[in-house]
Design an enzyme around this catalytic site. Structure first.
Site, PDB file in Angstrom:
ATOM      1  CB  CYS A  56      -0.899  -0.021   1.228  1.00 26.03           C
ATOM      2  SG  CYS A  56      -1.882   1.478   1.434  1.00 26.03           S
ATOM      3  CB  CYS A  59      -0.553   2.296   5.570  1.00 25.46           C
ATOM      4  SG  CYS A  59      -1.134   0.665   5.073  1.00 25.46           S
ATOM      5  CB  CYS A 105      -5.186  -0.608   2.314  1.00 31.02           C
ATOM      6  SG  CYS A 105      -4.009  -0.932   3.645  1.00 31.02           S
ATOM      7  CB  CYS A 108      -4.304   3.200   5.706  1.00 29.72           C
ATOM      8  SG  CYS A 108      -4.088   2.968   3.924  1.00 29.72           S
ATOM      9  CB  CYS A 128      -8.949  -4.606 -11.683  1.00 29.09           C
ATOM     10  SG  CYS A 128      -8.690  -3.390 -12.967  1.00 29.09           S
TER      11      CYS A 128
HETATM   12 FE    FE Z   1      -2.817   1.076   3.495  1.00 26.48          FE
END
Ligand code: FE
Length: 139
Positions: A56, A59, A105, A108, A128
């Site tokens: 991510c 984060c 995610c 976060c 995707c």
């Molecule tokens: Fe994240």
């Protein structure tokens, strides 16, 4: 690479949204925090096949492995699976008069992309994902 998982608890004047605005580029903010979508074939990870993991961008949580990446032809980085189902949240998305499953995610809540049921074996899934939502960690 910048990891942005920690929040500044000392500055009580800034809202969480303001903090994301400071920590992310305008493009990252638009896609990760406002649920935007990058233009197809524009992202840096669309045709990217190095070995490693995709994390991510906001984060640093690990999300996808290069071993599950494939070229879907859609113009967005595509994966057959997520590294750990606990690292993502799936949310029904009824925007644009259709039903899609949004991927966020789990740490976060940043928007990553969508997951579809038209992927190749072994999972049949096509995750995707926007390049802008990802950072790459080489093996
Ligand atoms: Fe994240």
């Amino acid at each position: 690479m910048t990891l942005l998982g920690s929040t500044n608890t000392e500055n009580k004047m800034s809202s969480p949204q303001d903090e994301w605005k400071n920590k992310l580029t305008p493009e990252q903010y638009k896609i990760c925090r406002l649920g935007g979508t990058e233009s197809p074939f524009s992202g840096k990870y669309n045709k990217h096949y190095e070995k490693g993991s995709y994390i991510c961008v906001a984060c640093g949580q690990e999300l996808f492995s290069s071993t599950t990446k494939f070229d879907s032809g859609s113009g967005w980085p595509s994966f057959t699976d997520v590294m750990n189902s606990k690292n993502v949240k799936l949310i029904d998305d009824y925007s644009y008069n259709m039903h899609r499953v949004e991927v966020q995610c789990s740490k976060c809540n940043s928007h990553l992309g969508h997951v579809f049921d038209d992927g190749p074996p072994p999972t049949g899934k096509r995750w995707c994902i926007n390049s802008v939502s990802l950072d790459f960690k080489p093996l």
